[in-house]
Write an enzyme that holds these catalytic residues in place. Structure first.
Site, PDB file in Angstrom:
ATOM      1  N   ASP A 177       0.826  -1.207   0.000  1.00 49.78           N
ATOM      2  CA  ASP A 177       0.000   0.000   0.000  1.00 49.78           C
ATOM      3  C   ASP A 177       0.867   1.267   0.000  1.00 49.78           C
ATOM      4  OD1 ASP A 177      -1.870  -1.937   0.448  1.00 49.78           O
ATOM      5  OD2 ASP A 177      -2.773  -0.974   2.202  1.00 49.78           O
ATOM      6  N   HIS A 185      -5.845   2.760  -3.757  1.00 51.48           N
ATOM      7  CA  HIS A 185      -5.770   3.053  -2.322  1.00 51.48           C
ATOM      8  C   HIS A 185      -6.162   4.508  -2.080  1.00 51.48           C
ATOM      9  CE1 HIS A 185      -4.801   2.105   1.766  1.00 51.48           C
ATOM     10  NE2 HIS A 185      -3.719   2.837   1.834  1.00 51.48           N
ATOM     11  N   HIS A 199      -5.201   9.458   0.723  1.00 54.90           N
ATOM     12  CA  HIS A 199      -5.026   8.694   1.949  1.00 54.90           C
ATOM     13  C   HIS A 199      -5.799   9.274   3.125  1.00 54.90           C
ATOM     14  CE1 HIS A 199      -2.930   5.989   4.763  1.00 54.90           C
ATOM     15  NE2 HIS A 199      -2.765   5.256   3.689  1.00 54.90           N
ATOM     16  N   HIS A 248       3.821  -2.036   3.060  1.00 56.75           N
ATOM     17  CA  HIS A 248       3.849  -0.706   2.452  1.00 56.75           C
ATOM     18  C   HIS A 248       5.194  -0.543   1.763  1.00 56.75           C
ATOM     19  CE1 HIS A 248       1.030  -0.622   5.817  1.00 56.75           C
ATOM     20  NE2 HIS A 248       0.339   0.249   5.094  1.00 56.75           N
TER      21      HIS A 248
END
Ligand code: ZN
Length: 549
Positions: free
Chosen positions: A38, A88, A92, A178
């Site tokens: 991610d 994603h 964010h 990540h």
């Protein structure tokens, strides 16, 4: 952009192996894991792509839209090399807190860029921090994927720690990482060849579900594709399931369609309605008068138990409902699965095999049930040991998983936060009514919701001076106390108890019900730190005990 503090959802999956959405069981030969990354791409992504290419592995990248113009070559390379590109969101943000318009825009902006770079197809969404609700699912534009193994790589920027957590993944798991951090990419580069050496295929999320026989649906959230083997069917003659409840039994009558039914009055409880497919024991409930009708039928490998009152089918019955299901070769790793309307199956925490041919299951009301077996191989460090059954039991229910794919780690310790999380998951991960007000419980921690819930329920409490000490080792008497308050009932006991005064009621329950045994010297040392093995045994016995009465 930094991670935004929503990590309460990122539970310590490595320890808990939680299974909120298990798909239909499929026996499969190949062992599959989906590595997911991610928040990227970043300047480390190329190195990761090299490692994946070098091992013939594929991964899924849930990319942040605001980074895509800067890292367009990385994006193009991912698409070209067969990785799955996924959304994603643009900036964010916690999607559950946005207005409808802002939510749509966060999803759409990244979607537009992905379409432009990699073509017009369905892109999956991973909501930021794993936080979602119905609105988020509706706006997703594709299936949603969370994860079943959290490497906590954003928190522990340590290659060894991230590597160890990746290596806890098992067949069907989705691993969260990540690719923003060098430590993560280094850990993944080490883990990728190692997992392949252990016989895993590293595939995209889409491929994982496709190979497990599941077609992810738009707007539906998935967390893992761990598989369960469906157990052989068994039909017993008027299965009684009457034990220790002093329930009288009535034989249900069958109609022309093969549906068995019987009507029982509140005054006659406990009573077991006996059918060839299941014994349904109704126990007295609060504020319950009148009568209910139990209907039981079979559909393929599922047993449908329905509780009717005043012409209405009840999801939640006014009385306690315990279902005895006949099965074959049941063991500690066997579990009852509840089948939801969309066909997905989730393990029922409060289900336990009481013999090789009978599973007892505590449900809230009407339920579609089937029997399954954890498809994973036994842990190497518990196989054949006294702890084997308990480890299989807690692992099959997702209560407590291994410390690695094939090791249970029986002698590692437990923290207070960990057990609170186990109990919270056992209750179905309910939303707490208020946040936990402890200075040492940060909202970003995986256990924050669990502790808030446990305190709100009166199950757990702080240690005074607004401290909960979530990272402190859990003592045996604390563990017994927490389990007693979750599953136990007061009992009278004349025994001399070795514990502190505050734990007496819990210890009395433990000894009277057999959850604690006199043979084990460990319980005589209540202030000692509990091991994972002891916690597993405690959970196994307490859950089994709780399906009886
Ligand atoms: Zn993120």
């Amino acid at each position: 952009m930094r991670k935004n503090g929503l990590k309460w959802l990122c539970c310590l999956m490595a320890c808990l192996m939680l299974l909120p959405l298990a798909p239909r069981a499929h026996a499969q030969g190949a062992k599959l894991i989906a590595l997911t990354f991610d928040d990227g791409p970043s300047r480390y992504t190329d190195k990761l792509l090299d490692a994946l290419a070098g091992s013939g592995a594929h991964a899924t990248f849930f990319v942040s839209g605001y980074r895509l113009s800067e890292f367009r070559p990385e994006l193009e390379r991912m698409a070209k090399e067969g990785h799955q590109l996924a959304n994603h969101t643009q900036n964010h943000k916690n999607l559950t807190k946005l207005s409808a318009a802002a939510l749509k825009s966060e999803v759409q902006q990244t979607l537009d860029q992905l379409r432009e770079i990699a073509g017009d197809t369905v892109y999956a969404l991973r909501p930021v921090g794993g936080a979602y609700n119905d609105r988020v699912c509706e706006a997703a534009g594709g299936p949603l994927f969370n994860w079943s193994v959290d490497t906590l790589d954003w928190k522990y920027r340590n290659t060894k720690s991230v590597y160890d957590r990746i290596m806890t993944a098992r067949d069907g798991d989705i691993v969260l990482m990540h690719d923003l951090y060098k430590t993560t990419v280094d850990a993944a580069c080490q883990a990728i060849p190692k997992l392949i050496e252990q016989g895993y295929e590293l595939v995209t999320v889409n491929e994982l579900f496709r190979r497990k026989g599941v077609t992810p649906e738009n707007g539906t959230l998935y967390t893992s594709a761990r598989s369960y083997e469906t157990l052989p069917e068994a039909v017993s003659e008027a299965y009684p399931a009457v034990r220790r409840l002093d329930a009288s039994a009535v034989d249900a009558e069958a109609d022309a369609a093969g549906v068995y039914s019987a009507t029982v009055s509140a005054g006659s409880l406990p009573v077991t309605v006996s059918t060839p497919y299941a014994g349904v024991t109704l126990t007295p409930g609060e504020d319950f008068a009148g009568s209910v009708t139990v209907r039981v039928r079979r559909e393929a490998d599922e047993v449908c138990v329905e509780i009717w009152k005043n012409g209405e089918k009840l999801e939640k019955a006014p009385c306690g409902v315990i279902v005895g299901l006949p099965g074959g070769s049941l063991g500690a790793g066997s579990v009852a699965m509840q089948v939801r309307e969309d066909g997905t199956r989730t393990p029922v925490m409060r289900s336990a095999a009481v013999s090789a041919s009978a599973m007892r299951v505590r449900v809230d009301g009407s339920a579609r049930l089937t029997l399954a077996q954890d498809a994973a191989a036994p842990f190497r460090d518990t196989d054949g040991a006294w702890i084997a059954d308990a480890a299989a039991f807690v692992s099959a229910r997702g209560l407590l998983g291994g410390v690695s794919a094939d090791m249970f780690g029986p002698y590692s310790g437990m923290t207070r936060g960990m057990l609170a999380t186990v109990l919270w998951r056992m209750a179905g991960s309910p939303e707490p009514l208020t946040a936990a007000a402890f200075a040492d419980v940060k909202a970003s921690q995986y256990y924050a919701k669990a502790i808030a819930w446990a305190c709100g329920q009166g199950i757990a409490s702080g240690l005074g001076e607004d401290r909960f000490a979530p990272e402190s080792p859990l003592t045996r008497e604390q563990a017994v106390q927490l389990l007693y308050r979750t599953l136990g009932k007061p009992v009278r006991s004349e025994k001399t108890l070795p514990c502190a005064d505050w734990a007496r009621e819990a210890y009395a329950w433990g000894y009277e019900t057999g959850v604690l045994t006199e043979e084990s010297a460990a319980w005589q040392r209540p202030e000692g730190a509990i091991s994972r093995a002891e916690a597993a045994v405690l959970l196994h016995r307490a859950v089994t005990e709780s399906v009886w009465a």
